[in-house]
Structure formats: structure tokens, C-alpha cells
Design an enzyme around this catalytic site. Structure first.
Site, PDB file in Angstrom:
ATOM      1  N   LYS A   1     -15.051  36.849 -23.740  1.00  0.00           N
ATOM      2  CA  LYS A   1     -16.514  36.765 -23.596  1.00  0.00           C
ATOM      3  C   LYS A   1     -16.894  36.321 -22.187  1.00  0.00           C
ATOM      4  O   LYS A   1     -16.151  35.619 -21.505  1.00  0.00           O
ATOM      5  CB  LYS A   1     -17.129  35.817 -24.625  1.00  0.00           C
TER       6      LYS A   1
ATOM      7  N   PRO B   1      -7.427  36.455 -19.707  1.00  0.00           N
ATOM      8  CA  PRO B   1      -6.904  35.406 -18.817  1.00  0.00           C
ATOM      9  C   PRO B   1      -6.912  34.049 -19.511  1.00  0.00           C
ATOM     10  O   PRO B   1      -7.895  33.679 -20.168  1.00  0.00           O
ATOM     11  CB  PRO B   1      -7.881  35.415 -17.637  1.00  0.00           C
ATOM     12  N   VAL B   2      -5.807  33.320 -19.363  1.00  0.00           N
ATOM     13  CA  VAL B   2      -5.682  32.013 -20.022  1.00  0.00           C
ATOM     14  C   VAL B   2      -6.413  30.951 -19.214  1.00  0.00           C
ATOM     15  O   VAL B   2      -6.696  29.871 -19.703  1.00  0.00           O
ATOM     16  CB  VAL B   2      -4.177  31.657 -20.199  1.00  0.00           C
TER      17      VAL B   2
ATOM     18  N   GLY C   1      -9.287  30.069 -18.446  1.00  0.00           N
ATOM     19  CA  GLY C   1     -10.420  29.308 -18.970  1.00  0.00           C
ATOM     20  C   GLY C   1     -11.743  29.935 -18.628  1.00  0.00           C
ATOM     21  O   GLY C   1     -11.922  30.520 -17.564  1.00  0.00           O
TER      22      GLY C   1
ATOM     23  N   ALA D   1     -12.832  32.299 -23.313  1.00  0.00           N
ATOM     24  CA  ALA D   1     -12.682  32.084 -24.759  1.00  0.00           C
ATOM     25  C   ALA D   1     -11.482  32.807 -25.360  1.00  0.00           C
ATOM     26  O   ALA D   1     -11.550  33.320 -26.476  1.00  0.00           O
ATOM     27  CB  ALA D   1     -13.966  32.461 -25.501  1.00  0.00           C
ATOM     28  N   GLY D   2     -10.362  32.829 -24.637  1.00  0.00           N
ATOM     29  CA  GLY D   2      -9.154  33.481 -25.154  1.00  0.00           C
ATOM     30  C   GLY D   2      -8.638  32.818 -26.420  1.00  0.00           C
ATOM     31  O   GLY D   2      -8.291  33.499 -27.391  1.00  0.00           O
TER      32      GLY D   2
ATOM     33  N   SER E   1     -10.349  31.101 -28.539  1.00  0.00           N
ATOM     34  CA  SER E   1     -11.327  31.366 -29.598  1.00  0.00           C
ATOM     35  C   SER E   1     -11.151  32.787 -30.130  1.00  0.00           C
ATOM     36  O   SER E   1     -11.292  33.034 -31.336  1.00  0.00           O
ATOM     37  CB  SER E   1     -12.749  31.205 -29.052  1.00  0.00           C
TER      38      SER E   1
ATOM     39  N   ASP F   1     -17.127  28.830 -29.630  1.00  0.00           N
ATOM     40  CA  ASP F   1     -17.119  30.245 -29.242  1.00  0.00           C
ATOM     41  C   ASP F   1     -16.463  31.151 -30.288  1.00  0.00           C
ATOM     42  O   ASP F   1     -16.415  32.370 -30.103  1.00  0.00           O
ATOM     43  CB  ASP F   1     -16.345  30.439 -27.929  1.00  0.00           C
TER      44      ASP F   1
HETATM   45  O1  C5P Z   1     -16.354  23.671 -29.483  1.00  0.00           O
HETATM   46  P1  C5P Z   1     -15.220  23.625 -28.506  1.00  0.00           P
HETATM   47  O2  C5P Z   1     -13.937  23.162 -29.128  1.00  0.00           O
HETATM   48  O3  C5P Z   1     -15.050  24.885 -27.736  1.00  0.00           O
HETATM   49  O4  C5P Z   1     -15.637  22.527 -27.438  1.00  0.00           O
HETATM   50  C1  C5P Z   1     -14.713  21.972 -26.534  1.00  0.00           C
HETATM   51  C2  C5P Z   1     -15.355  20.783 -25.835  1.00  0.00           C
HETATM   52  O5  C5P Z   1     -16.388  21.228 -24.960  1.00  0.00           O
HETATM   53  C3  C5P Z   1     -16.043  19.798 -26.772  1.00  0.00           C
HETATM   54  O6  C5P Z   1     -15.150  18.821 -27.224  1.00  0.00           O
HETATM   55  C4  C5P Z   1     -17.124  19.206 -25.875  1.00  0.00           C
HETATM   56  O7  C5P Z   1     -16.582  18.200 -25.039  1.00  0.00           O
HETATM   57  C5  C5P Z   1     -17.511  20.358 -24.997  1.00  0.00           C
HETATM   58  N1  C5P Z   1     -18.685  21.099 -25.510  1.00  0.00           N
HETATM   59  C6  C5P Z   1     -19.957  20.526 -25.422  1.00  0.00           C
HETATM   60  N2  C5P Z   1     -21.037  21.218 -25.870  1.00  0.00           N
HETATM   61  C7  C5P Z   1     -20.907  22.465 -26.385  1.00  0.00           C
HETATM   62  C8  C5P Z   1     -19.635  23.069 -26.474  1.00  0.00           C
HETATM   63  C9  C5P Z   1     -18.542  22.359 -26.016  1.00  0.00           C
HETATM   64  O8  C5P Z   1     -20.105  19.396 -24.949  1.00  0.00           O
HETATM   65  N3  C5P Z   1     -21.981  23.116 -26.816  1.00  0.00           N
END
Ligand code: C5P
Length: 297
Positions: free
Chosen positions: A10, A98-99, A101, A104-105, A107, A140
């Protein structure tokens, strides 16, 4: 028997971020756009959980965990638990995303694993259950199920497809080196933006023009996390400038970075921009979107 499902990378065409909520997550208003860089997940019955990861293309997979912390295994376990099943599986991931970052690989792997195991185990879970599990696994992951273009709200996990906006967009993708921790980028955003509004910035004009083949959407691309990512990785500023100097309409940090994406006018322009960037950056991929997600519809 094996089942194979692919899920796309994404790009956030718009990423509006608000002040952190009481649970620490940030409210988002984002426009997700799926591009044709895929992770392909194959599942089969096995006596225990395992995941293997191999590169499909110029992707460095050395940093991907293959233990229980891998999001694909967590997705498989969550699906079995939700159905009260004591089942296990072997998960093979061929990574084209790509890993580094920002794309969203992980995800995508979770989304593809949910769909693949649902089919292997003939569970017929239905959308509500799959989206619920996906949201628990990560912000994601639900978008990985649907793909195409979608509006993301909440912490990104509520997705609503944007119909009628299937204009093909051409991209160059440059994976940043060194990684960037998503929580660290959000923390830096908090430090740099003490007065962030509760309501994130909305993408009204982008949504209005996304389906218009002649509209210039380049100036409407927006990422509230970009300043934080550039602050933590100042070299990304040079990369964005290099891509635009090479002919891209617009360069943008992808999500929390460090991967950067460049919108280009055409497939030929994207090839030319990628070729120029390869003289300074090890990997520059071309991609087009939108494409469907793991559900394939
Ligand atoms: O949801 P996900 O595991 O991808 O989120 C990883 C980290 O990114 C969360 O622990 C949080 O620190 C941050 N995050 C956030 N707000 C979001 C999505 C992610 O602060 N809407």
C-alpha cells in the site's frame, strides 16, 4: 493440498494524523492505494506452525522474523482460535514488497494468510469475522484484504472502498535503508506537532479528483508523518529531491517511511525515473495501482 493468495503493497496517497487518543494510537484519515508489488502466501496443513520467507525480486528479507512474532503466524493462530480449532499450518511467503517499511508488507502477509487459511480449512468465515481479526492484527491489515483505493479512518483499520476511481497511476518505489520504527515516527510526530488537532486533516479534494484521468493529483498527495520521518532520516530529503529532479511529478514518504514513492506521468516516465535513481540508490522499483487486495474482489 495448498492454497495460494497474494496481497499488495500500500501507498498512503493522503495520511492525515491527529493528536494521540487515550489508547496511544493516533486517529487517521488516510487514502490507501494498493500497487502491484505483491507478497504471495502459500499455506498447507502441517503438524506445527512455521513460516518461511523468500525474496521475489530485489527485496532484502533478512530482517523478517520467522518465529511466533511473524504477523502471518499470528494471523493463522487468531483465525484458528476464533473458530475454536486446534489447527496448525505451514506458511510460505514470497516477498515482492520491500521490507524496508512504509508499504505494509507484514500487514499484507497477515491479510493473505487469513484468506488462504480460511479457504484451506473451508471455514467460510465471512467478511465481518475476517475484517474483525484483521483490525486486531494491525491498523493496515484490513486494507490488505480489500486493496484498490480506500478511505481509512479510526487508527486506519476502518476501510471504505472508494468506487469509480480506477485511474491507473504509475509509481517508482525506493525502499529506504536502515528501517524506521513506526512507533518512533509517531512519537517524533507528537514532539514536532504539539498542537495536532483531534480531527485529522481530511482528503476531500484528493477524493474528489482521484477518479479524474486528467486532474493533476500530484499537489494533493499529503503525508503528515513526512516531517517526522525526514527528521529521523535526513537523507530521505535528498532522495525526494532526486526523484523529482529525475522527472517524477511528486515524491512522498510512504506511510511512516523510510520507503519513498514517486508519482510519475506514465509507465515510460516511471521507468526513466527509476533508471536515473538506480545510479545513486541500490533499488528503485516501478509499480502501478490500484490493484485488488487479498480477497481478490
Ligand atoms: O497497528 P499497528 O500494529 O500497525 O501499529 C504499530 C504502531 O504504530 C503502534 O503501536 C503505534 O505506536 C503506532 N500507530 C499509531 N497510530 C496509528 C497506527 C499506528 O500511533 N493510527
Amino acid at each position: 493440498m495448498t492454497v495460494t493468495v497474494r496481497a499488495p503493497a500500500k501507498i498512503n496517497l493522503h495520511l492525515g494524523v491527529g493528536a494521540p487518543r487515550s489508547d496511544g494510537f493516533h486517529p487517521l484519515m488516510t487514502v490507501y492505494h494498493a500497487v502491484d508489488l505483491y507478497d504471495v502466501v502459500t499455506v498447507s496443513a502441517a503438524a506445527d506452525w512455521s513460516v518461511s520467507v523468500e525474496a521475489a525480486g530485489p527485496v532484502d528479507v533478512s530482517g523478517v522474523p520467522t518465529d511466533d512474532t511473524n504477523l502471518a503466524i499470528r494471523a493463522g493462530r487468531a483465525l484458528a482460535d476464533r473458530h475454536g480449532l486446534d489447527r496448525t499450518a505451514r506458511i510460505e511467503v514470497r516477498k515482492g514488497i520491500p521490507v524496508a517499511g512504509g508499504m505494509a508488507g507484514g500487514s499484507a502477509d497477515a491479510a493473505a494468510t487469513l484468506v488462504a487459511l480460511d479457504r484451506l480449512w473451508e471455514l467460510d468465515s465471512g467478511d465481518a469475522l475476517l475484517f474483525d481479526l484483521a483490525a486486531e492484527l494491525g491498523s493496515d491489515v484490513p486494507f490488505g484484504l480489500v486493496g484498490r483505493n480506500a478511505l481509512g479512518t479510526g487508527r486506519g483499520e476502518h476501510v471504505e472502498q472508494l468506487p469509480g476511481v480506477e485511474v491507473v497511476r504509475h509509481w517508482v518505489v525506493v525502499p529506504g535503508t536502515g528501517g524506521l520504527s513506526t512507533p518512533a515516527v509517531y512519537r517524533r510526530f507528537d514532539e514536532l506537532t504539539p498542537g495536532a488537532p483531534k480531527e485529522p486533516r481530511a482528503p476531500y479534494r484528493l477524493v474528489e479528483f482521484l477518479g479524474d484521468p486528467v486532474a493533476d493529483v500530484a499537489p494533493l498527495l499529503h503525508n503528515d508523518l513526512q516531517a517526522a520521518a525526514l527528521d529521523l532520516r535526513p537523507g530521505l530529503g535528498g532522495l525526494l529531491a532526486a526523484g523529482e529532479a529525475a522527472g517524477a511529478l511528486r515524491g512522498l514518504v510512504s506511510g511512516s517511511g523510510p520507503t519513498c514513492v514517486f508519482l510519475c506521468e506514465s509507465a515510460a516516465s516511471a521507468e526513466a525515473v527509476a533508471e536515473r535513481l538506480r545510479s545513486s540508490y541500490a533499488v528503485a522499483l516501478t509499480a502501478t495501482g490500484p490493484v485488488t487486495g487479498a480477497l481478490g474482489r
